[in-house]
Scaffold this active site. Structure first.
Site, PDB file in Angstrom:
ATOM      1  CG  HIS A 163     -16.420  86.680  25.221  1.00  0.00           C
ATOM      2  ND1 HIS A 163     -15.999  85.647  25.844  1.00  0.00           N
ATOM      3  CD2 HIS A 163     -16.087  86.814  23.893  1.00  0.00           C
ATOM      4  CE1 HIS A 163     -15.753  84.748  24.946  1.00  0.00           C
ATOM      5  NE2 HIS A 163     -16.052  85.417  23.609  1.00  0.00           N
ATOM      6  CG  ASP A 165     -18.469  84.490  28.743  1.00  0.00           C
ATOM      7  OD1 ASP A 165     -17.888  85.503  27.949  1.00  0.00           O
ATOM      8  OD2 ASP A 165     -19.303  83.717  28.396  1.00  0.00           O
ATOM      9  CG  ASP A 206     -14.416  81.852  21.915  1.00  0.00           C
ATOM     10  OD1 ASP A 206     -14.635  83.173  22.012  1.00  0.00           O
ATOM     11  OD2 ASP A 206     -15.216  81.468  21.643  1.00  0.00           O
ATOM     12  CD  GLU A 262     -19.310  85.700  22.939  1.00  0.00           C
ATOM     13  OE1 GLU A 262     -19.438  85.603  21.474  1.00  0.00           O
ATOM     14  OE2 GLU A 262     -18.755  84.612  23.266  1.00  0.00           O
ATOM     15  CD  GLU A 263     -18.015  81.377  24.542  1.00  0.00           C
ATOM     16  OE1 GLU A 263     -18.915  81.236  23.736  1.00  0.00           O
ATOM     17  OE2 GLU A 263     -16.948  81.824  24.089  1.00  0.00           O
ATOM     18  CG  ASP A 282     -15.118  86.725  20.576  1.00  0.00           C
ATOM     19  OD1 ASP A 282     -14.389  85.751  20.987  1.00  0.00           O
ATOM     20  OD2 ASP A 282     -16.460  86.706  20.863  1.00  0.00           O
ATOM     21  CG  HIS A 299     -16.951  77.092  22.106  1.00  0.00           C
ATOM     22  ND1 HIS A 299     -18.141  77.430  21.824  1.00  0.00           N
ATOM     23  CD2 HIS A 299     -16.424  78.116  22.237  1.00  0.00           C
ATOM     24  CE1 HIS A 299     -18.363  78.621  21.884  1.00  0.00           C
ATOM     25  NE2 HIS A 299     -17.123  79.069  21.794  1.00  0.00           N
TER      26      HIS A 299
END
Length: 415
Positions: A84, A86, A147, A181-182, A204, A386
């Site tokens: 992903h 994002d 990520d 995805e997030e 991921d 994150h």
């Protein structure tokens, strides 16, 4: 170990993380942010430039797909690799990666110039595993974006390596890059028939060796509270403070069943936001449990608390809305363990020990597996994802590409 086997891997990663592709949970568009669309369209151009002529951006779901065509005349299962684009809900503007060469495994790594933020092995003991590695960190003001820009860059390196080494036999390989995805919505729109793979892997995961095929089951909980606001001077037995009701709701939940007090296979209620005035308040939670029955019990608990509060009020003032987000992928993967064993064998062949610890979270593969495409998750290298303390090892990223290549080789050799 060096990354010279994949010369574009790190330069591509460093270029990608500087592009803000943060998703927007308040948006109703697909993808949720225009910056994701621009980046995904950029990936189409780059895939075509390296030789995947069928690369396309799909307007209806925001996915980019492409094919590495088979180079053999026998039929082998079609593998898919997904990542992903994002990043999570932390500052992603102005990402300025820092390079720490030949890390000694014990020193404190300063992130910002003032030294306010550091990577300290006392706080992050995983750093001790990276002696001799080249680490990529943040500058303390943003997340890094490993990520899942690591996964995106690693899949690109897989494509380039296979195209440069036609002696490596393989069947059709499908590539996919997706949005959102997030915020948990991207895979809702994934088109399994169009992707046309027999099985897939999301790239991921986190540190070296992660191979994930068991996840949380998940639900979202929204609590809406209608208060009765009057002037404090005349509030006696009249005012109903929505903020206080929100506090009462939160306090009625099991106080030890929160992320900071749970581990291993324990589920939780996680309060994400609490906004309100005496007149109106809203609380948003995520609910997690490894067992479907446990998720159901937690949802029933959330409703029961609202019912109890309402029973003490002049009218129903606490309303809860819940919806399931994804389920534990083991419910699907238990019937497709050959896909897991293929990845296990690839890691063993490369002297990497698989870490199959259940994920205290979810991946796009959770939803995609339930759509009919078995999709466990492979490590991409990131740590502390994150946030400002995120970092990734160049060597681990290269090993992630090694695993992808080895999976491709084994898949062809077995058929």
């Amino acid at each position: 170990m060096t990354t010279t086997k994949y010369p574009t891997l790190i330069p591509r990663f460093l270029r990608y993380v500087k592009i803000n592709t943060r998703s927007d949970e308040n948006s109703t568009t697909i993808p949720s942010s225009e910056r994701e669309v621009k980046f995904l369209q950029q990936l189409v151009t780059e895939l075509k430039e390296i030789g995947l002529t069928d690369a396309v951006y799909h307007d209806d779901n925001g996915y980019v797909t492409a094919t590495i065509p088979s180079n053999i005349d026998r039929t082998v299962p079609t593998i898919g690799f997904l990542a992903h684009v994002d990043t999570a809900d932390f500052n992603a503007e102005g990402v300025n990666p820092q390079i720490v060469k030949n890390y000694d495994g014990h020193s404190v790594i300063p992130l910002d110039k003032k030294g306010e933020y550091t990577l300290d092995p006392k706080d992050f003991p995983a750093l001790k595993k990276y002696q001799g590695h080249t680490l990529i960190t943040t500058d303390g003001s943003t997340l890094l974006g490993s990520d899942d820009k690591s996964g995106v860059a690693e899949i690109f390196s897989l494509v380039e390596y296979l195209l440069a080494h036609p002696e490596i036999e393989h069947g059709d390989i499908r590539i996919g890059f997706g949005p959102d995805e997030e915020i948990g919505t991207g895979a809702d729109h994934f088109k399994v028939p169009r992707f046309n793979a027999d099985f897939a892997y999301t790239v991921d995961g986190g540190p070296l060796g992660q191979l994930e095929y068991e996840t949380f089951s998940a639900a979202a909980l929204h609590v809406d509270i209608k208060g009765k606001n009057v002037h404090p001077s005349t509030a006696y037995h009249t005012m109903i403070n929505a903020i206080q009701l929100g506090i009462d709701y939160q306090n009625a939940l099991p106080q030890n069943e929160v992320p900071e007090e749970t581990k291993d296979r324990e589920g939780f209620f996680h309060l994400l936001s609490f906004n309100g005035t005496p007149d109106h308040a809203e609380l948003d939670y995520i609910i997690r449990d490894f067992e479907r029955s446990g998720l159901t019990a937690r949802k029933e608990k959330a409703q029961a608390i609202a019912d109890q509060l309402n029973s003490q009020l002049d009218e129903p003032r606490v309303t809860v809305e819940m919806h399931d987000q994804y389920y534990n992928m083991i419910d699907v993967m238990k019937d497709h363990m050959d896909v897991v064993k293929l990845a296990e064998q690839a890691m063993h062949n490369l002297d990497i020990t698989p870490d199959e610890t259940p994920v205290r979270g979810g991946t796009d593969g959770s939803k995609i597996s339930f759509m009919g495409l078995p999709t466990p998750n492979l490590f991409a290298g990131g740590e502390n994802m994150h946030g400002r303390f995120e970092f990734v090892s160049e060597q681990t990223m290269a090993q992630a590409v090694d695993v992808l290549v080895e999976i491709v080789k084994l898949n062809a050799a077995d058929h």
